[in-house]
Design an enzyme around this catalytic site. Structure first.
Site, PDB file in Angstrom:
ATOM      1  N   ASP A 163      -4.961   0.132  14.201  1.00 14.95           N
ATOM      2  CA  ASP A 163      -4.510  -1.062  13.493  1.00 14.95           C
ATOM      3  C   ASP A 163      -5.404  -2.221  13.929  1.00 14.95           C
ATOM      4  O   ASP A 163      -5.494  -2.506  15.131  1.00 14.95           O
ATOM      5  CB  ASP A 163      -3.039  -1.312  13.877  1.00 14.95           C
ATOM      6  CG  ASP A 163      -2.447  -2.509  13.162  1.00 14.95           C
ATOM      7  OD1 ASP A 163      -3.140  -3.543  13.044  1.00 14.95           O
ATOM      8  OD2 ASP A 163      -1.289  -2.416  12.735  1.00 14.95           O
ATOM      9  N   PHE A 164      -6.069  -2.881  12.967  1.00 14.05           N
ATOM     10  CA  PHE A 164      -7.041  -3.903  13.382  1.00 14.05           C
ATOM     11  C   PHE A 164      -6.387  -5.151  13.971  1.00 14.05           C
ATOM     12  O   PHE A 164      -7.074  -6.001  14.516  1.00 14.05           O
ATOM     13  CB  PHE A 164      -8.074  -4.232  12.299  1.00 14.05           C
ATOM     14  CG  PHE A 164      -7.577  -4.542  10.908  1.00 14.05           C
ATOM     15  CD1 PHE A 164      -6.725  -5.592  10.661  1.00 14.05           C
ATOM     16  CD2 PHE A 164      -8.043  -3.783   9.826  1.00 14.05           C
ATOM     17  CE1 PHE A 164      -6.303  -5.888   9.368  1.00 14.05           C
ATOM     18  CE2 PHE A 164      -7.624  -4.067   8.523  1.00 14.05           C
ATOM     19  CZ  PHE A 164      -6.749  -5.123   8.293  1.00 14.05           C
TER      20      PHE A 164
ATOM     21  N   ARG B 265     -13.207  -5.790   0.920  1.00 11.58           N
ATOM     22  CA  ARG B 265     -11.902  -6.090   0.313  1.00 11.58           C
ATOM     23  C   ARG B 265     -10.781  -6.075   1.363  1.00 11.58           C
ATOM     24  O   ARG B 265      -9.685  -5.607   1.103  1.00 11.58           O
ATOM     25  CB  ARG B 265     -11.589  -5.098  -0.814  1.00 11.58           C
ATOM     26  CG  ARG B 265     -12.575  -5.177  -1.954  1.00 11.58           C
ATOM     27  CD  ARG B 265     -12.098  -4.418  -3.157  1.00 11.58           C
ATOM     28  NE  ARG B 265     -11.980  -2.996  -2.917  1.00 11.58           N
ATOM     29  CZ  ARG B 265     -11.474  -2.143  -3.799  1.00 11.58           C
ATOM     30  NH1 ARG B 265     -11.017  -2.578  -4.943  1.00 11.58           N
ATOM     31  NH2 ARG B 265     -11.417  -0.852  -3.536  1.00 11.58           N
TER      32      ARG B 265
ATOM     33  N   TYR C 189       0.831  -1.204   0.000  1.00 10.87           N
ATOM     34  CA  TYR C 189       0.000   0.000   0.000  1.00 10.87           C
ATOM     35  C   TYR C 189       0.857   1.241   0.000  1.00 10.87           C
ATOM     36  O   TYR C 189       2.029   1.212   0.348  1.00 10.87           O
ATOM     37  CB  TYR C 189      -0.917   0.021   1.227  1.00 10.87           C
ATOM     38  CG  TYR C 189      -2.028  -0.984   1.120  1.00 10.87           C
ATOM     39  CD1 TYR C 189      -3.135  -0.720   0.333  1.00 10.87           C
ATOM     40  CD2 TYR C 189      -1.955  -2.201   1.767  1.00 10.87           C
ATOM     41  CE1 TYR C 189      -4.145  -1.651   0.199  1.00 10.87           C
ATOM     42  CE2 TYR C 189      -2.963  -3.139   1.638  1.00 10.87           C
ATOM     43  CZ  TYR C 189      -4.056  -2.854   0.856  1.00 10.87           C
ATOM     44  OH  TYR C 189      -5.049  -3.768   0.719  1.00 10.87           O
TER      45      TYR C 189
ATOM     46  N   HIS D 116      -9.692 -10.565   1.798  1.00  8.82           N
ATOM     47  CA  HIS D 116      -8.974 -11.184   0.667  1.00  8.82           C
ATOM     48  C   HIS D 116      -7.465 -10.913   0.702  1.00  8.82           C
ATOM     49  O   HIS D 116      -6.705 -11.566   0.019  1.00  8.82           O
ATOM     50  CB  HIS D 116      -9.586 -10.772  -0.685  1.00  8.82           C
ATOM     51  CG  HIS D 116      -9.309  -9.366  -1.122  1.00  8.82           C
ATOM     52  ND1 HIS D 116      -9.713  -8.894  -2.353  1.00  8.82           N
ATOM     53  CD2 HIS D 116      -8.688  -8.328  -0.518  1.00  8.82           C
ATOM     54  CE1 HIS D 116      -9.339  -7.631  -2.477  1.00  8.82           C
ATOM     55  NE2 HIS D 116      -8.719  -7.265  -1.385  1.00  8.82           N
TER      56      HIS D 116
END
Ligand SMILES: C[S@@+](CC[C@H](N)C(=O)[O-])C[C@H]1O[C@@H](n2cnc3c(N)ncnc32)[C@H](O)[C@@H]1O
Length: 349
Positions: free
Chosen positions: A237-238, A253, A150, A256
């Site tokens: 931050d998950f 999304r 990213y 995935h």
């Protein structure tokens, strides 16, 4: 096979084999700025003025413009007039989706796909031979997807916005979500889906939870209208931080990108954070249970193999994953291009 059937099949195979040529016409038109140039021009333009505008050879530009016309990206005026040069203009769809000034711009997303065309797509045979080792080969660190692939550049963020901006209204209406008061889009990036949710559910409070560097960009470029002001952006931050409280989480999304162990970590965290009866909406390019389609899900499944080490999953696989962490009432709406949707609930009291 009947002669007509064989010819049809031969043509179908060749059209797939030649498909990359069509993609390159589109990628090149975008890369050279032809659509934006025509968008900025008050009048249709000749090949000469377009080639001057983009600093390219006139005859080659003319051939590219004609190919763009043949593929329906441009309209050519005076096409049959032998004494006067034809003039080119955008079609309505190109103005809507292929120009960077359009609010429904897919240009950044198409540009992103263009960047993937050489590597990693050219490495697909290697990825198939190597399996999971391919990610290591490419230098992708397990669990560091954001750092590896990213970026918070305008182009990358714009690319991420493309599909949810154009198709997000379908996601917002895939299920009736009016009962939920506090909706949080986990990994919601700069908020394109959240804005659709805000429009569809005017009474709900809507938030986006994403990494701090993404939230900073999102806040800086968020729309100033009523919908925009109803969406709040929360950094975190998950994997490491608590999720913001919500009675409906959305993951579009997100799953995935990850291998099964990480998916289970994310789903467990979401389940633990929900109140009884709370919901989770999963949005993905969902495969059919027999995995023979849809085509869009196969394309993104292989893209995930190449880019993140993740995968696309079927409705049955989501059912199994969600049930394994305690979700109930799993309802699946199969893919209507480009996304499929799954709504699941934590046990009601
Ligand atoms: C493939 S994008 C999907 C964005 C958006 N949901 C959509 O469908 O357009 C994945 C998103 O997850 C975010 N993300 C990745 N790792 C994350 C993490 N550990 N915590 C929070 N967000 C994360 C990224 O910043 C990015 O916005």
């Amino acid at each position: 096979m009947a002669a007509g059937g064989a010819e049809h099949e031969a043509r179908r195979i060749l059209e797939i084999a030649e498909g990359f040529m069509k993609s390159q016409v589109l990628f090149t038109g975008l890369k050279l700025g032809i659509f934006d140039l025509l968008d900025a021009s008050a009048d249709p333009m000749t090949a000469v003025s377009i080639s001057e505008g983009i600093g390219a050879d006139t005859d080659a530009t003319k051939r590219l413009l004609d190919a763009c016309t043949g593929l329906g990206f441009l309209r050519k005026l005076n096409a049959d007039n032998e004494t006067e040069d034809g003039k080119y203009q955008l079609t309505e769809a190109s103005r809507m989706f292929l120009t960077t000034s359009s609010p429904t711009n897919l240009a950044d997303w198409v540009g992103h796909l263009a960047n993937l065309y050489g590597s990693p797509w050219a490495d697909l045979p290697m990825a198939i031979r190597e399996g999971p080792a391919f990610s290591t080969h490419r230098g992708l660190e397990r669990g560091k997807t954001f750092k590896d692939i990213y970026s918070t550049t305008k182009g990358f963020m714009g690319a991420m916005e493309g599909l949810p901006t154009v198709f997000g209204a379908k996601t917002a209406s895939a299920f009736n979500l009016t009962e939920f008061q506090n909706i949080c889009d986990i990994g919601g990036c700069t908020g394109p889906l959240a804005y659709h949710l805000a429009a569809a559910y005017p009474k709900a409070s809507i938030s986006v939870f994403d990494l701090p560097e993404v939230v900073k960009v999102a806040v800086a470029r968020g729309p100033d209208d009523e919908q925009g002001q109803r969406v709040s952006f929360l950094p975190g931050d998950f994997f490491h931080d608590p999720l913001p409280p919500a009675d409906l989480y959305v993951v579009c999304r997100i799953l995935h990108d990850w291998t099964e162990d990480k998916v289970l970590t994310i789903l467990t965290k979401i389940h633990d954070s929900l109140p009884p009866g709370g919901g989770l909406l999963v949005v993905e390019h969902m495969l059919g249970d027999d995995k023979t389609g849809p085509e869009v899900a196969h394309k993104y499944d292989l893209l995930m193999m190449l880019c993140t080490g993740g995968r696309q999953r079927s409705g049955r696989e989501f059912q199994r994953l969600l049930s394994s962490v305690g979700f109930q009432e799993v309802t699946i709406r199969r893919t209507t291009y480009p996304f499929g949707h799954v709504l699941a609930r934590k046990q009601r009291v």
